[in-house]
Design a protein around this motif. Structure first.
Motif, PDB file in Angstrom:
ATOM      1  N   ILE A   1      21.903  72.954 -98.191  1.00 23.46           N
ATOM      2  CA  ILE A   1      23.220  73.406 -97.939  1.00 23.46           C
ATOM      3  C   ILE A   1      22.987  74.289 -96.333  1.00 23.46           C
ATOM      4  O   ILE A   1      22.187  74.803 -96.174  1.00 23.46           O
ATOM      5  N   SER A   2      23.885  73.255 -95.538  1.00 21.65           N
ATOM      6  CA  SER A   2      24.097  73.865 -94.307  1.00 21.65           C
ATOM      7  C   SER A   2      25.446  74.554 -94.076  1.00 21.65           C
ATOM      8  O   SER A   2      26.525  74.096 -94.775  1.00 21.65           O
ATOM      9  N   PHE A   3      25.528  75.794 -93.592  1.00 25.69           N
ATOM     10  CA  PHE A   3      26.582  76.656 -93.286  1.00 25.69           C
ATOM     11  C   PHE A   3      27.075  76.653 -91.685  1.00 25.69           C
ATOM     12  O   PHE A   3      26.470  76.151 -90.961  1.00 25.69           O
ATOM     13  N   GLU A   4      28.361  76.859 -91.523  1.00 27.11           N
ATOM     14  CA  GLU A   4      29.018  76.912 -90.278  1.00 27.11           C
ATOM     15  C   GLU A   4      28.491  77.712 -89.345  1.00 27.11           C
ATOM     16  O   GLU A   4      28.559  77.463 -87.897  1.00 27.11           O
ATOM     17  N   ASP A   5      27.325  78.659 -89.391  1.00 25.49           N
ATOM     18  CA  ASP A   5      26.798  79.159 -88.420  1.00 25.49           C
ATOM     19  C   ASP A   5      25.389  78.701 -87.974  1.00 25.49           C
ATOM     20  O   ASP A   5      24.587  79.230 -87.240  1.00 25.49           O
ATOM     21  N   GLY A   6      25.192  77.398 -88.467  1.00 27.05           N
ATOM     22  CA  GLY A   6      24.085  76.625 -88.282  1.00 27.05           C
ATOM     23  C   GLY A   6      22.932  76.799 -89.095  1.00 27.05           C
ATOM     24  O   GLY A   6      21.822  76.161 -88.986  1.00 27.05           O
ATOM     25  N   LYS A   7      22.895  77.779 -90.019  1.00 28.00           N
ATOM     26  CA  LYS A   7      21.869  78.084 -90.886  1.00 28.00           C
ATOM     27  C   LYS A   7      21.981  76.914 -91.892  1.00 28.00           C
ATOM     28  O   LYS A   7      22.850  76.491 -92.558  1.00 28.00           O
ATOM     29  N   THR A   8      20.538  76.253 -92.310  1.00 24.34           N
ATOM     30  CA  THR A   8      20.577  75.508 -93.426  1.00 24.34           C
ATOM     31  C   THR A   8      19.315  75.750 -94.381  1.00 24.34           C
ATOM     32  O   THR A   8      18.366  76.375 -94.190  1.00 24.34           O
ATOM     33  N   PHE A   9      19.752  75.985 -95.622  1.00 23.88           N
ATOM     34  CA  PHE A   9      18.892  76.325 -96.748  1.00 23.88           C
ATOM     35  C   PHE A   9      18.630  75.171 -97.545  1.00 23.88           C
ATOM     36  O   PHE A   9      19.388  74.551 -98.097  1.00 23.88           O
ATOM     37  N   THR A  10      17.169  75.275 -98.123  1.00 25.66           N
ATOM     38  CA  THR A  10      16.747  74.045 -99.132  1.00 25.66           C
ATOM     39  C   THR A  10      16.446  74.983-100.330  1.00 25.66           C
ATOM     40  O   THR A  10      15.416  75.986-100.218  1.00 25.66           O
ATOM     41  N   ILE A  11      17.079  74.942-101.261  1.00 27.04           N
ATOM     42  CA  ILE A  11      16.709  75.749-102.621  1.00 27.04           C
ATOM     43  C   ILE A  11      16.346  74.616-103.597  1.00 27.04           C
ATOM     44  O   ILE A  11      17.202  73.980-103.971  1.00 27.04           O
ATOM     45  N   PRO A  12      15.481  75.060-104.327  1.00 28.47           N
ATOM     46  CA  PRO A  12      15.075  74.301-105.553  1.00 28.47           C
ATOM     47  C   PRO A  12      15.883  74.455-106.856  1.00 28.47           C
ATOM     48  O   PRO A  12      16.693  75.501-106.808  1.00 28.47           O
ATOM     49  N   CYS A  13      16.188  73.381-107.315  1.00 28.99           N
ATOM     50  CA  CYS A  13      16.922  73.498-108.570  1.00 28.99           C
ATOM     51  C   CYS A  13      16.711  74.338-109.547  1.00 28.99           C
ATOM     52  O   CYS A  13      17.421  74.948-110.228  1.00 28.99           O
ATOM     53  N   GLU A  14      15.360  74.300-109.946  1.00 28.64           N
ATOM     54  CA  GLU A  14      14.775  75.582-110.971  1.00 28.64           C
ATOM     55  C   GLU A  14      15.047  76.920-110.253  1.00 28.64           C
ATOM     56  O   GLU A  14      15.665  77.663-111.231  1.00 28.64           O
ATOM     57  N   PHE A  15      15.284  77.202-109.025  1.00 27.78           N
ATOM     58  CA  PHE A  15      15.654  78.450-108.566  1.00 27.78           C
ATOM     59  C   PHE A  15      17.234  78.837-109.004  1.00 27.78           C
ATOM     60  O   PHE A  15      17.660  79.633-109.544  1.00 27.78           O
ATOM     61  N   LEU A  16      18.021  77.816-108.713  1.00 22.78           N
ATOM     62  CA  LEU A  16      19.373  77.977-108.831  1.00 22.78           C
ATOM     63  C   LEU A  16      19.581  78.010-110.520  1.00 22.78           C
ATOM     64  O   LEU A  16      20.568  78.717-110.811  1.00 22.78           O
ATOM     65  N   ARG A  17      18.933  77.500-111.056  1.00 26.12           N
ATOM     66  CA  ARG A  17      18.926  77.427-112.652  1.00 26.12           C
ATOM     67  C   ARG A  17      18.494  78.704-113.281  1.00 26.12           C
ATOM     68  O   ARG A  17      19.382  79.323-113.891  1.00 26.12           O
ATOM     69  N   VAL A  18      17.505  79.405-112.743  1.00 24.45           N
ATOM     70  CA  VAL A  18      16.979  80.530-113.292  1.00 24.45           C
ATOM     71  C   VAL A  18      17.702  81.946-112.923  1.00 24.45           C
ATOM     72  O   VAL A  18      17.857  82.594-113.370  1.00 24.45           O
ATOM     73  N   TYR A  19      18.642  81.593-111.696  1.00 26.88           N
ATOM     74  CA  TYR A  19      19.341  82.529-111.106  1.00 26.88           C
ATOM     75  C   TYR A  19      20.699  82.043-111.218  1.00 26.88           C
ATOM     76  O   TYR A  19      21.685  82.849-110.328  1.00 26.88           O
ATOM     77  N   SER A  20      21.104  81.600-112.382  1.00 36.03           N
ATOM     78  CA  SER A  20      22.429  81.149-112.435  1.00 36.03           C
ATOM     79  C   SER A  20      23.566  82.327-112.570  1.00 36.03           C
ATOM     80  O   SER A  20      22.792  83.466-113.329  1.00 36.03           O
ATOM     81  N   PRO A  21      24.523  82.344-112.049  1.00 34.77           N
ATOM     82  CA  PRO A  21      25.447  83.295-112.022  1.00 34.77           C
ATOM     83  C   PRO A  21      26.140  83.537-113.213  1.00 34.77           C
ATOM     84  O   PRO A  21      27.265  84.289-113.411  1.00 34.77           O
ATOM     85  N   SER A  22      25.755  82.804-114.292  1.00 32.29           N
ATOM     86  CA  SER A  22      26.538  82.581-115.647  1.00 32.29           C
ATOM     87  C   SER A  22      26.197  83.918-116.770  1.00 32.29           C
ATOM     88  O   SER A  22      25.225  84.352-116.378  1.00 32.29           O
ATOM     89  N   ALA A  23      27.125  84.172-117.399  1.00 35.61           N
ATOM     90  CA  ALA A  23      27.009  85.300-118.249  1.00 35.61           C
ATOM     91  C   ALA A  23      25.556  84.945-119.072  1.00 35.61           C
ATOM     92  O   ALA A  23      25.098  86.006-119.491  1.00 35.61           O
ATOM     93  N   GLU A  24      25.520  83.994-119.303  1.00 30.41           N
ATOM     94  CA  GLU A  24      24.525  83.173-120.189  1.00 30.41           C
ATOM     95  C   GLU A  24      23.174  83.978-119.724  1.00 30.41           C
ATOM     96  O   GLU A  24      22.046  84.063-120.291  1.00 30.41           O
ATOM     97  N   VAL A  25      23.164  83.861-118.327  1.00 25.92           N
ATOM     98  CA  VAL A  25      21.781  84.307-117.683  1.00 25.92           C
ATOM     99  C   VAL A  25      21.817  85.784-117.340  1.00 25.92           C
ATOM    100  O   VAL A  25      21.032  86.304-117.478  1.00 25.92           O
ATOM    101  N   ARG A  26      23.122  86.083-116.780  1.00 28.13           N
ATOM    102  CA  ARG A  26      22.884  87.397-116.148  1.00 28.13           C
ATOM    103  C   ARG A  26      23.253  88.581-117.192  1.00 28.13           C
ATOM    104  O   ARG A  26      23.095  89.731-116.923  1.00 28.13           O
TER     105      ARG A  26
END
Length: 130
Positions: A25-50
């Motif tokens: 994901i690249s943002f308008e301030d020039g920062k780019t982040f590479t985030i593993p799918c596993e990370f996004l899944r285990v830190y899902s913002p869903s009520a099921e996880v949080r």
């Protein structure tokens, strides 16, 4: 879901790298982040996880090989990620994704510590690690 503010940065590009299971994901301030799918899944913002309140978080185990199968835009403020394990209820707002990018190292270590404390595994159920 993290609240959007007037200072929220918008992404300029979102790329899914399926083979390496990474979301870039690249943002308008020039920062780019590479985030593993596993990370996004285990830190899902869903009520099921949080959970519905602090202290109700559910430790996600066996997600090492999870991938994103589909990305759905949600208005002009978020995306919904569909994961290979069927999970698809979290909305990932731009500010949340930016925050994850900034703090993923500490968050990942916290997750690994929780897994160790629970005696749990990142390996999918039924897969043995030799």
């Amino acid at each position: 879901m993290a609240g959007l503010s007037k200072d929220t940065l918008n992404p300029t590009e979102i790329k899914l790298h399926r083979q390496s299971r990474l979301l870039e994901i690249s943002f308008e301030d020039g920062k780019t982040f590479t985030i593993p799918c596993e990370f996004l899944r285990v830190y899902s913002p869903s009520a099921e996880v949080r959970g519905h309140s602090p202290g109700q978080e559910v430790l996600q185990v066996g997600k090492k090989n999870v991938n994103i199968t589909h990305i759905e835009p949600v208005g002009n403020y978020a995306i919904q990620l569909n994961f290979s394990d069927g999970h698809n209820t979290g909305l990932y707002s731009w500010d949340l994704l930016y925050d994850y990018g900034l703090h993923q190292d500490e968050m990942w270590q916290r997750y690994l510590d929780r897994m160790k404390e629970a005696g749990a595994s990142r390996e999918p159920v039924g897969v043995r690690k030799y």
